[in-house]
Design an enzyme around this catalytic site. Structure first.
Site, PDB file in Angstrom:
ATOM      1  N   ASN A  23      -0.427   0.443   6.120  1.00 54.18           N
ATOM      2  CA  ASN A  23       0.253  -0.482   5.219  1.00 54.18           C
ATOM      3  C   ASN A  23       0.876  -1.542   6.107  1.00 54.18           C
ATOM      4  O   ASN A  23       1.608  -1.217   7.045  1.00 54.18           O
ATOM      5  CB  ASN A  23       1.350   0.245   4.410  1.00 54.18           C
ATOM      6  CG  ASN A  23       2.136  -0.732   3.540  1.00 54.18           C
ATOM      7  OD1 ASN A  23       1.658  -1.827   3.246  1.00 54.18           O
ATOM      8  ND2 ASN A  23       3.344  -0.344   3.159  1.00 54.18           N
ATOM      9  N   GLY A  24       0.566  -2.804   5.853  1.00 54.40           N
ATOM     10  CA  GLY A  24       1.130  -3.889   6.666  1.00 54.40           C
ATOM     11  C   GLY A  24       0.057  -4.919   6.962  1.00 54.40           C
ATOM     12  O   GLY A  24      -1.018  -4.918   6.376  1.00 54.40           O
ATOM     13  N   LYS A  41      15.033 -18.029 -14.772  1.00 55.24           N
ATOM     14  CA  LYS A  41      15.444 -16.655 -14.419  1.00 55.24           C
ATOM     15  C   LYS A  41      16.518 -16.167 -15.378  1.00 55.24           C
ATOM     16  O   LYS A  41      16.469 -15.057 -15.884  1.00 55.24           O
ATOM     17  CB  LYS A  41      15.968 -16.612 -12.975  1.00 55.24           C
ATOM     18  CG  LYS A  41      14.905 -16.704 -11.918  1.00 55.24           C
ATOM     19  CD  LYS A  41      14.210 -15.404 -11.649  1.00 55.24           C
ATOM     20  CE  LYS A  41      12.842 -15.171 -12.210  1.00 55.24           C
ATOM     21  NZ  LYS A  41      11.865 -16.181 -12.383  1.00 55.24           N
ATOM     22  N   HIS A  45      22.166 -39.157 -20.782  1.00 55.52           N
ATOM     23  CA  HIS A  45      21.323 -39.832 -21.783  1.00 55.52           C
ATOM     24  C   HIS A  45      21.125 -38.966 -23.022  1.00 55.52           C
ATOM     25  O   HIS A  45      20.045 -38.908 -23.584  1.00 55.52           O
ATOM     26  CB  HIS A  45      19.976 -40.213 -21.147  1.00 55.52           C
ATOM     27  CG  HIS A  45      20.152 -41.186 -20.032  1.00 55.52           C
ATOM     28  ND1 HIS A  45      20.432 -42.515 -20.230  1.00 55.52           N
ATOM     29  CD2 HIS A  45      20.160 -40.993 -18.688  1.00 55.52           C
ATOM     30  CE1 HIS A  45      20.551 -43.121 -19.066  1.00 55.52           C
ATOM     31  NE2 HIS A  45      20.397 -42.233 -18.103  1.00 55.52           N
ATOM     32  N   LYS A 101       3.963  -9.496 -17.550  1.00 52.87           N
ATOM     33  CA  LYS A 101       3.933  -9.885 -16.132  1.00 52.87           C
ATOM     34  C   LYS A 101       2.816 -10.901 -15.880  1.00 52.87           C
ATOM     35  O   LYS A 101       2.936 -11.774 -15.067  1.00 52.87           O
ATOM     36  CB  LYS A 101       3.729  -8.662 -15.237  1.00 52.87           C
ATOM     37  CG  LYS A 101       3.763  -8.979 -13.732  1.00 52.87           C
ATOM     38  CD  LYS A 101       5.074  -9.601 -13.313  1.00 52.87           C
ATOM     39  CE  LYS A 101       5.103  -9.984 -11.857  1.00 52.87           C
ATOM     40  NZ  LYS A 101       6.297 -10.797 -11.507  1.00 52.87           N
ATOM     41  N   CYS A 134       0.846  -1.188   0.000  1.00 55.21           N
ATOM     42  CA  CYS A 134       0.000   0.000   0.000  1.00 55.21           C
ATOM     43  C   CYS A 134       0.887   1.247   0.000  1.00 55.21           C
ATOM     44  O   CYS A 134       2.060   1.184   0.285  1.00 55.21           O
ATOM     45  CB  CYS A 134      -0.855   0.013   1.264  1.00 55.21           C
ATOM     46  SG  CYS A 134      -1.757  -1.500   1.508  1.00 55.21           S
ATOM     47  N   GLU A 157      14.095 -23.322 -11.898  1.00 50.75           N
ATOM     48  CA  GLU A 157      13.818 -21.889 -11.699  1.00 50.75           C
ATOM     49  C   GLU A 157      15.057 -21.063 -11.970  1.00 50.75           C
ATOM     50  O   GLU A 157      14.980 -19.987 -12.573  1.00 50.75           O
ATOM     51  CB  GLU A 157      13.292 -21.651 -10.278  1.00 50.75           C
ATOM     52  CG  GLU A 157      12.994 -20.205  -9.963  1.00 50.75           C
ATOM     53  CD  GLU A 157      11.938 -19.570 -10.885  1.00 50.75           C
ATOM     54  OE1 GLU A 157      11.285 -20.300 -11.640  1.00 50.75           O
ATOM     55  OE2 GLU A 157      11.826 -18.337 -10.865  1.00 50.75           O
ATOM     56  N   GLU A 169      15.028 -15.692 -19.050  1.00 50.16           N
ATOM     57  CA  GLU A 169      14.019 -14.662 -19.321  1.00 50.16           C
ATOM     58  C   GLU A 169      14.560 -13.244 -19.195  1.00 50.16           C
ATOM     59  O   GLU A 169      14.009 -12.331 -19.782  1.00 50.16           O
ATOM     60  CB  GLU A 169      12.785 -14.857 -18.454  1.00 50.16           C
ATOM     61  CG  GLU A 169      12.976 -14.719 -16.975  1.00 50.16           C
ATOM     62  CD  GLU A 169      11.643 -14.911 -16.240  1.00 50.16           C
ATOM     63  OE1 GLU A 169      10.605 -14.501 -16.761  1.00 50.16           O
ATOM     64  OE2 GLU A 169      11.663 -15.485 -15.148  1.00 50.16           O
ATOM     65  N   TRP A 219      -3.183  -2.122  -1.493  1.00 46.56           N
ATOM     66  CA  TRP A 219      -2.883  -3.413  -2.118  1.00 46.56           C
ATOM     67  C   TRP A 219      -3.551  -4.436  -1.199  1.00 46.56           C
ATOM     68  O   TRP A 219      -3.089  -4.667  -0.075  1.00 46.56           O
ATOM     69  CB  TRP A 219      -1.372  -3.618  -2.191  1.00 46.56           C
ATOM     70  CG  TRP A 219      -0.968  -5.012  -2.542  1.00 46.56           C
ATOM     71  CD1 TRP A 219      -0.649  -6.016  -1.667  1.00 46.56           C
ATOM     72  CD2 TRP A 219      -0.871  -5.592  -3.849  1.00 46.56           C
ATOM     73  NE1 TRP A 219      -0.346  -7.163  -2.341  1.00 46.56           N
ATOM     74  CE2 TRP A 219      -0.470  -6.949  -3.676  1.00 46.56           C
ATOM     75  CE3 TRP A 219      -1.056  -5.122  -5.135  1.00 46.56           C
ATOM     76  CZ2 TRP A 219      -0.259  -7.796  -4.752  1.00 46.56           C
ATOM     77  CZ3 TRP A 219      -0.864  -5.977  -6.197  1.00 46.56           C
ATOM     78  CH2 TRP A 219      -0.463  -7.293  -6.017  1.00 46.56           C
ATOM     79  N   ARG A 252       3.753   1.029  -6.769  1.00 47.10           N
ATOM     80  CA  ARG A 252       3.722   0.017  -5.703  1.00 47.10           C
ATOM     81  C   ARG A 252       2.578  -0.961  -5.901  1.00 47.10           C
ATOM     82  O   ARG A 252       2.465  -1.962  -5.205  1.00 47.10           O
ATOM     83  CB  ARG A 252       3.590   0.685  -4.333  1.00 47.10           C
ATOM     84  CG  ARG A 252       4.756   1.572  -3.939  1.00 47.10           C
ATOM     85  CD  ARG A 252       4.422   2.456  -2.749  1.00 47.10           C
ATOM     86  NE  ARG A 252       4.229   1.712  -1.531  1.00 47.10           N
ATOM     87  CZ  ARG A 252       5.229   1.401  -0.685  1.00 47.10           C
ATOM     88  NH1 ARG A 252       6.456   1.772  -0.982  1.00 47.10           N
ATOM     89  NH2 ARG A 252       4.998   0.721   0.414  1.00 47.10           N
TER      90      ARG A 252
HETATM   91  C1  AGP Z   1       8.305 -15.847 -13.919  1.00 43.36           C
HETATM   92  O1  AGP Z   1       9.556 -15.164 -13.764  1.00 43.36           O
HETATM   93  C2  AGP Z   1       7.709 -15.603 -15.261  1.00 43.36           C
HETATM   94  N1  AGP Z   1       7.474 -14.199 -15.399  1.00 43.36           N
HETATM   95  C3  AGP Z   1       6.506 -16.484 -15.592  1.00 43.36           C
HETATM   96  O2  AGP Z   1       7.013 -17.783 -15.757  1.00 43.36           O
HETATM   97  C4  AGP Z   1       5.375 -16.573 -14.542  1.00 43.36           C
HETATM   98  O3  AGP Z   1       5.831 -17.286 -13.420  1.00 43.36           O
HETATM   99  C5  AGP Z   1       4.218 -17.340 -15.179  1.00 43.36           C
HETATM  100  O4  AGP Z   1       3.763 -16.593 -16.285  1.00 43.36           O
HETATM  101  C6  AGP Z   1       3.045 -17.574 -14.199  1.00 43.36           C
HETATM  102  O5  AGP Z   1       2.527 -16.354 -13.822  1.00 43.36           O
HETATM  103  P1  AGP Z   1       1.513 -16.323 -12.563  1.00 43.36           P
HETATM  104  O6  AGP Z   1       2.284 -16.810 -11.377  1.00 43.36           O
HETATM  105  O7  AGP Z   1       1.077 -14.901 -12.434  1.00 43.36           O
HETATM  106  O8  AGP Z   1       0.366 -17.250 -12.885  1.00 43.36           O
END
Ligand code: AGP
Length: 608
Positions: A101-102, A485, A504, A603, A2, A481, A488, A75, A27
């Site tokens: 906020n919190g 990272k 393999h 996002k 928030c 993961e 991407e 938020w 934010r």
């Molecule tokens: C994560 O770094 C990516 N931006 C992407 O894989 C993301 O995790 C995926 O699109 C799922 O998004 P969500 O968690 O909002 O469902």
């Protein structure tokens, strides 16, 4: 998180507060509100939606005259985004007004006690409980009432408070959630973050935990939570406006990595009461938890990777069969689901189209769906049967970091809760797991201290063409993961491989100088992964290993080792992922990319 802005001084407060809130929009929020003392009373206006809705409602503050006011962008954590849940919140008479906020962790017990004393509540929020508790303790002395409340509440808060019968004063208090105080010739300010008041002053005071500020038009006083007066030194802000939005960090991703200790704390601690795990809104009785015969975890991207980790954790800890699917596959393979199966979907945004369809598909087959979601009131949260909210706050950077960590923490809590209910985890083991779980935030903090070392190593790999991540068990999930990272945000091709599977076929790609990141946190699999390190070394690979502190033998095989503190093997992902997030971040920065907005990515993927 928030956003809070407050002002008291010679100028009209509403325009200053609204403009300050607009500087905090980054934010993330879903509703907004403002309160202004108009000379007789405190007038409050608030609305769900964007700040523009509030600006229209108040004619950009013109129809809210007054020289002191507080504003808020919410938020949502407790209660969906709505006019009613928007801040400010007030006592019944509207003479005490609060923005917050919190997370007040004990708000339910306080709400019950106040209800027993005749108080009623209009919203679902923890903040309204604060306003009513202030009313309960208020006998004409604002500071006294505030300190009594702060002694009662547990959790985190940044507060802006107004009392109608003290119109020449504005109060603020802080614990864990940041709050600054500004002072200029035009008046005094409070704000969640520097951008909101940078236009008026670069001299700010950072409130420390459990400190209270009393603002008048031309002066600020500070107190402890025991009403003792304290002196604070102002800090001069030399950031430019853009840098200020990121609190001085170059990119939101790094800021959000640094928020991970708090994110994990905010997700776990409100659910641990007197050592017991209480997950409000879980939507499953103990009987239903006992009856679960299989768990299906469905998600996309990084959220899917937390599901892969959860499979190892739940199967290893509880011996409940777990299937993990990427949602885009799950929704089209006509999954075989039985009536005692539980479907868990995971989503930061709560809007991912494939994951939302997985919810619908599962419900259509008559199954209960639990959603682990970060955005309150999102589509997946609304359509699932129950929601386990991660309290990571808004995640701005496209590459998830803090929400990922919060999702892992959510799964640990679920697994431990399931284990206790099903009698699979005894007291000793439960206490041990609880200690390890509660130690994670501090250990993450410790790992953040390796930033420079990782940055130095990352700079050597900005020109890398192929990077392989290998590991076994949970280490494989960590590699998934870590690889995503890197891909991407640095656009370097990378693959994560079950370490035992490399030979393999894919090992043919290992050439002299190929970087292989070997994750070796699992004690039972350490020796096996060590032999896989030898395999790739024999083909000329350069190996960066991630291992638990003390496993010095790995230095004989790996070229570079990043150590993580000791934790339970089930929780290792929460620690091992931190250096890998930092590694990906610094490679991307080294390549000069816009880390927060990687090419081709959004996002939230709200399309198939
Ligand atoms: C994560 O770094 C990516 N931006 C992407 O894989 C993301 O995790 C995926 O699109 C799922 O998004 P969500 O968690 O909002 O469902």
């Amino acid at each position: 998180m928030c956003g809070i802005v407050g002002y008291i001084g010679k100028k009209q407060a509403a325009p200053i507060v609204l403009e300050g809130l607009s500087k905090l929009e980054y934010r993330g929020y879903d509703s907004a509100g403002i309160a202004v003392y108009d000379g007789e009373k405190i007038v409050t206006k608030k609305a769900a939606g964007r700040l523009a809705v509030l600006e229209n409602l108040t004619h950009s503050g013109e129809n809210m005259p007054g020289f002191s006011g507080i504003g808020h962008t919410r938020w949502a954590t407790h209660g969906a985004p709505s006019d009613l849940n928007a801040h400010p919140h007030t006592n019944k008479e509207g003479t005490i007004v609060v923005v917050h906020n919190g997370i007040i962790e004990n708000y339910m017990s306080l709400k019950t006690k106040l209800t027993d004393k005749g108080y009623s509540f209009a919203s679902e929020t923890d903040t309204e409980v604060l306003a009513q508790l202030l009313d309960y303790y208020y006998s004409g002395n604002p500071l006294q009432a505030i300190t009594k409340v702060l002694h009662r509440v547990e959790g985190s808060y940044a507060l802006g408070i107004m009392f109608a019968d003290h119109p020449d004063e504005l109060y603020a208090a802080r614990k864990e959630s940041p709050l600054i105080v500004g002072h200029s010739d035009e008046g005094c300010f409070i704000a969640s973050d520097v951008p909101a008041i940078l236009k008026y002053t670069r001299s700010v005071y950072y409130l420390d935990n459990q400190e209270i500020a009393m603002l008048k038009a031309d002066q600020v006083s500070f107190f402890t939570v025991d009403e003792e007066s304290i002196e604070k030194k102002p800090v001069t802000i030399d950031w430019d406006a853009n840098a200020a939005e990121k609190a001085g960090y170059e990119f939101f991703m790094l800021k959000e990595i640094y928020e991970e200790p708090k994110t994990v704390t905010d997700t776990i601690s409100p659910r641990i009461r007197d050592g017991k795990i209480e997950i409000e809104g879980l939507g499953l009785t103990d009987e239903e938890l006992k009856a679960i015969s299989r768990i299906h975890i469905v998600a996309c991207g990084s959220a899917y990777h937390t599901g892969v980790t959860a499979k190892y954790v739940i199967e290893g800890m509880l011996r409940i069969p777990v299937e993990v699917d990427v949602a885009s596959e799950f929704r089209y393979r006509d999954p075989i689901l039985s009536k005692n199966d539980l479907v868990i979907v995971v989503s930061q945004s709560g809007e991912t189209a494939d994951t939302l369809e997985a919810v619908r598909e599962s419900k259509a087959k008559g199954l209960k769906v639990l959603a682990i979601v970060n955005v309150v009131g999102s589509s997946i949260a609304r359509e699932a049967d129950s929601v386990f909210y991660t309290w990571a706050g808004p995640e701005i950077s496209v590459a998830t970091t803090k929400a990922y960590s919060a999702q892992l923490a959510a799964f640990y809590l679920l697994a431990m809760k399931l284990g206790r209910v099903r009698g699979v985890i005894d007291d000793k083991r439960y206490s041990e797991l609880m200690d390890y779980l509660c130690a994670l935030p501090d250990q993450i903090e410790l790992l953040l201290g390796q930033k420079e070392k990782i940055q130095h190593f990352a700079n050597r790999y900005v020109a890398a063409k192929d990077v392989f991540f290998i590991g076994r068990g949970i280490d494989y999930a960590i590699g998934l993961e870590g690889s995503l990272k890197l891909k991407e945000i640095s656009y370097i091709h990378s693959e994560a491989y079950a370490a035992g599977e490399l030979k393999h076929g894919t090992i043919s790609l290992i050439e002299p100088g190929t970087l292989v990141v070997a994750v070796a946190t699992q004690p039972e699999l350490f020796a096996k992964t060590l032999s896989n390190i030898k395999e790739v070394k024999a083909r000329g690979a350069f190996v960066m290993a991630v291992a638990e502190r003390g496993r010095k033998e790995i230095e004989k095989e790996a070229d570079y080792v990043l150590y993580i503190p000791h934790t339970d093997p089930f929780f290792a992902n929460s620690l091992a992922i931190i250096p890998l997030q930092l590694f990906a971040y610094y490679v991307s920065v080294g390549k000069g990319y816009d880390v927060d907005h990687p090419r081709n990515l959004a996002k939230s993927v709200t399309v198939e």
